[in-house]
Design a protein around this motif. Structure first.
Motif, PDB file in Angstrom:
ATOM      1  N   LYS A  43      -4.678 -24.674 -14.694  1.00 53.63           N
ATOM      2  CA  LYS A  43      -3.442 -25.467 -14.763  1.00 53.63           C
ATOM      3  C   LYS A  43      -2.797 -25.576 -13.383  1.00 53.63           C
ATOM      4  CE  LYS A  43      -2.388 -24.659 -19.601  1.00 53.63           C
ATOM      5  NZ  LYS A  43      -1.477 -24.085 -20.585  1.00 53.63           N
ATOM      6  N   GLN A  44      -2.848 -24.482 -12.626  1.00 58.07           N
ATOM      7  CA  GLN A  44      -2.283 -24.506 -11.285  1.00 58.07           C
ATOM      8  C   GLN A  44      -3.026 -25.519 -10.414  1.00 58.07           C
ATOM      9  OE1 GLN A  44      -2.738 -20.847  -9.119  1.00 58.07           O
ATOM     10  NE2 GLN A  44      -1.271 -21.417  -7.563  1.00 58.07           N
ATOM     11  N   LYS A  45      -4.342 -25.555 -10.516  1.00 60.55           N
ATOM     12  CA  LYS A  45      -5.131 -26.520  -9.738  1.00 60.55           C
ATOM     13  C   LYS A  45      -4.796 -27.944 -10.161  1.00 60.55           C
ATOM     14  CE  LYS A  45      -8.991 -23.445  -8.794  1.00 60.55           C
ATOM     15  NZ  LYS A  45     -10.399 -23.120  -9.077  1.00 60.55           N
ATOM     16  N   MET A  46      -4.618 -28.164 -11.467  1.00 63.57           N
ATOM     17  CA  MET A  46      -4.270 -29.497 -11.949  1.00 63.57           C
ATOM     18  C   MET A  46      -2.906 -29.917 -11.435  1.00 63.57           C
ATOM     19  SD  MET A  46      -5.747 -29.267 -15.880  1.00 63.57           S
ATOM     20  CE  MET A  46      -4.636 -30.515 -16.441  1.00 63.57           C
ATOM     21  N   ILE A  47      -1.960 -28.993 -11.422  1.00 61.85           N
ATOM     22  CA  ILE A  47      -0.614 -29.299 -10.917  1.00 61.85           C
ATOM     23  C   ILE A  47      -0.669 -29.614  -9.428  1.00 61.85           C
ATOM     24  CG2 ILE A  47       1.656 -28.285 -10.434  1.00 61.85           C
ATOM     25  CD1 ILE A  47       1.387 -26.840 -13.161  1.00 61.85           C
ATOM     26  N   GLN A  48      -1.435 -28.824  -8.668  1.00 65.14           N
ATOM     27  CA  GLN A  48      -1.557 -29.078  -7.236  1.00 65.14           C
ATOM     28  C   GLN A  48      -2.171 -30.460  -6.978  1.00 65.14           C
ATOM     29  OE1 GLN A  48      -3.833 -25.651  -6.013  1.00 65.14           O
ATOM     30  NE2 GLN A  48      -2.008 -24.497  -5.434  1.00 65.14           N
ATOM     31  N   TYR A  49      -3.193 -30.795  -7.760  1.00 70.88           N
ATOM     32  CA  TYR A  49      -3.824 -32.109  -7.617  1.00 70.88           C
ATOM     33  C   TYR A  49      -2.817 -33.215  -7.937  1.00 70.88           C
ATOM     34  CZ  TYR A  49      -6.920 -36.045  -8.491  1.00 70.88           C
ATOM     35  OH  TYR A  49      -7.515 -37.287  -8.470  1.00 70.88           O
ATOM     36  N   ASP A  50      -2.069 -33.031  -9.018  1.00 71.58           N
ATOM     37  CA  ASP A  50      -1.077 -34.022  -9.431  1.00 71.58           C
ATOM     38  C   ASP A  50      -0.010 -34.199  -8.358  1.00 71.58           C
ATOM     39  OD1 ASP A  50       0.000 -35.844 -11.403  1.00 71.58           O
ATOM     40  OD2 ASP A  50       1.579 -34.335 -11.766  1.00 71.58           O
ATOM     41  N   VAL A  51       0.437 -33.082  -7.793  1.00 76.34           N
ATOM     42  CA  VAL A  51       1.455 -33.149  -6.731  1.00 76.34           C
ATOM     43  C   VAL A  51       0.904 -33.906  -5.525  1.00 76.34           C
ATOM     44  CG1 VAL A  51       2.702 -31.738  -5.037  1.00 76.34           C
ATOM     45  CG2 VAL A  51       2.752 -31.109  -7.459  1.00 76.34           C
ATOM     46  N   GLU A  52      -0.345 -33.639  -5.158  1.00 80.33           N
ATOM     47  CA  GLU A  52      -0.942 -34.331  -4.013  1.00 80.33           C
ATOM     48  C   GLU A  52      -1.056 -35.835  -4.281  1.00 80.33           C
ATOM     49  OE1 GLU A  52      -1.811 -33.489  -0.846  1.00 80.33           O
ATOM     50  OE2 GLU A  52      -0.748 -31.619  -1.319  1.00 80.33           O
ATOM     51  N   LYS A  54       0.781 -37.672  -6.324  1.00 76.68           N
ATOM     52  CA  LYS A  54       2.127 -38.267  -6.309  1.00 76.68           C
ATOM     53  C   LYS A  54       2.689 -38.320  -4.898  1.00 76.68           C
ATOM     54  CE  LYS A  54       3.115 -37.251 -11.084  1.00 76.68           C
ATOM     55  NZ  LYS A  54       3.782 -36.441 -12.069  1.00 76.68           N
ATOM     56  N   LYS A  55       2.376 -37.315  -4.109  1.00 78.52           N
ATOM     57  CA  LYS A  55       2.833 -37.306  -2.718  1.00 78.52           C
ATOM     58  C   LYS A  55       2.203 -38.482  -1.959  1.00 78.52           C
ATOM     59  CE  LYS A  55       2.507 -34.421   1.425  1.00 78.52           C
ATOM     60  NZ  LYS A  55       1.978 -33.155   1.963  1.00 78.52           N
ATOM     61  N   THR A  56       0.907 -38.675  -2.173  1.00 80.57           N
ATOM     62  CA  THR A  56       0.215 -39.785  -1.517  1.00 80.57           C
ATOM     63  C   THR A  56       0.792 -41.122  -1.972  1.00 80.57           C
ATOM     64  OG1 THR A  56      -1.804 -38.466  -1.367  1.00 80.57           O
ATOM     65  CG2 THR A  56      -2.046 -40.839  -1.144  1.00 80.57           C
ATOM     66  N   ALA A  57       1.012 -41.261  -3.272  1.00 75.09           N
ATOM     67  CA  ALA A  57       1.574 -42.511  -3.797  1.00 75.09           C
ATOM     68  C   ALA A  57       2.961 -42.753  -3.227  1.00 75.09           C
ATOM     69  CB  ALA A  57       1.626 -42.451  -5.320  1.00 75.09           C
ATOM     70  N   LEU A  58       3.769 -41.719  -3.130  1.00 75.64           N
ATOM     71  CA  LEU A  58       5.113 -41.854  -2.585  1.00 75.64           C
ATOM     72  C   LEU A  58       5.065 -42.235  -1.107  1.00 75.64           C
ATOM     73  CD1 LEU A  58       8.137 -41.567  -3.154  1.00 75.64           C
ATOM     74  CD2 LEU A  58       7.951 -39.180  -2.482  1.00 75.64           C
ATOM     75  N   GLN A  59       4.147 -41.642  -0.362  1.00 75.83           N
ATOM     76  CA  GLN A  59       4.029 -41.973   1.060  1.00 75.83           C
ATOM     77  C   GLN A  59       3.589 -43.425   1.238  1.00 75.83           C
ATOM     78  OE1 GLN A  59       1.348 -38.885   2.371  1.00 75.83           O
ATOM     79  NE2 GLN A  59       3.008 -37.495   2.952  1.00 75.83           N
ATOM     80  N   GLN A  60       2.648 -43.855   0.391  1.00 77.54           N
ATOM     81  CA  GLN A  60       2.204 -45.245   0.486  1.00 77.54           C
ATOM     82  C   GLN A  60       3.335 -46.205   0.127  1.00 77.54           C
ATOM     83  OE1 GLN A  60      -1.195 -45.332  -2.092  1.00 77.54           O
ATOM     84  NE2 GLN A  60      -2.600 -44.572  -0.509  1.00 77.54           N
ATOM     85  N   THR A  61       4.105 -45.860  -0.894  1.00 79.09           N
ATOM     86  CA  THR A  61       5.241 -46.699  -1.287  1.00 79.09           C
ATOM     87  C   THR A  61       6.274 -46.744  -0.168  1.00 79.09           C
ATOM     88  OG1 THR A  61       4.881 -46.117  -3.604  1.00 79.09           O
ATOM     89  CG2 THR A  61       7.031 -47.018  -3.026  1.00 79.09           C
ATOM     90  N   ALA A  62       6.542 -45.596   0.427  1.00 81.14           N
ATOM     91  CA  ALA A  62       7.513 -45.550   1.530  1.00 81.14           C
ATOM     92  C   ALA A  62       7.033 -46.395   2.702  1.00 81.14           C
ATOM     93  CB  ALA A  62       7.737 -44.099   1.959  1.00 81.14           C
ATOM     94  N   ALA A  63       5.740 -46.352   2.980  1.00 83.21           N
ATOM     95  CA  ALA A  63       5.203 -47.161   4.080  1.00 83.21           C
ATOM     96  C   ALA A  63       5.356 -48.649   3.767  1.00 83.21           C
ATOM     97  CB  ALA A  63       3.734 -46.805   4.319  1.00 83.21           C
TER      98      ALA A  63
END
Length: 101
Positions: free
Chosen positions: A60-69, A71-80
């Motif tokens: 579950k921790q690995k899944m959460i870390q993957y999900d966070v990464e 979403k972080k990438t999607a947010l960075q792309q949206t911000a760009a």
């Protein structure tokens, strides 16, 4: 010769006494050993449960870390893309003014 027979008799009585004591002690120890075995088996089951839960938690921790990464990438792309928007609006604005004039 009598001393030899007496010595043999004493040794035989000692061996018999020792055998009786061993049997009595074994009978006293058996319930304790069964209880100890039951407790050990119970502990082993609990350890297996904890191991399984630890593995599930790790997954579950690995899944959460993957999900966070992700979403972080999607947010960075949206911000760009949002940062590019003012320039695109300016280009459209200027293109509209040039076409009118």
């Amino acid at each position: 010769m009598v001393i030899v027979y007496i010595s043999i008799a004493v040794i035989a009585i000692s061996i018999i006494y020792l055998g009786i004591n061993v049997i009595q002690n074994k009978k006293k120890i058996d319930p304790t050993m069964k209880e100890l075995t039951a407790v050990t088996q119970s502990m082993q089951k609990q350890v297996e449960v904890v191991k399984t839960e630890a593995q599930q938690l790790s997954q579950k921790q690995k899944m959460i870390q993957y999900d966070v990464e992700m979403k972080k990438t999607a947010l960075q792309q949206t911000a760009a893309e949002v940062k590019k928007a003012p320039q695109a609006v300016k280009e459209v604005w200027h293109a509209g003014h040039l076409n009118r004039g």
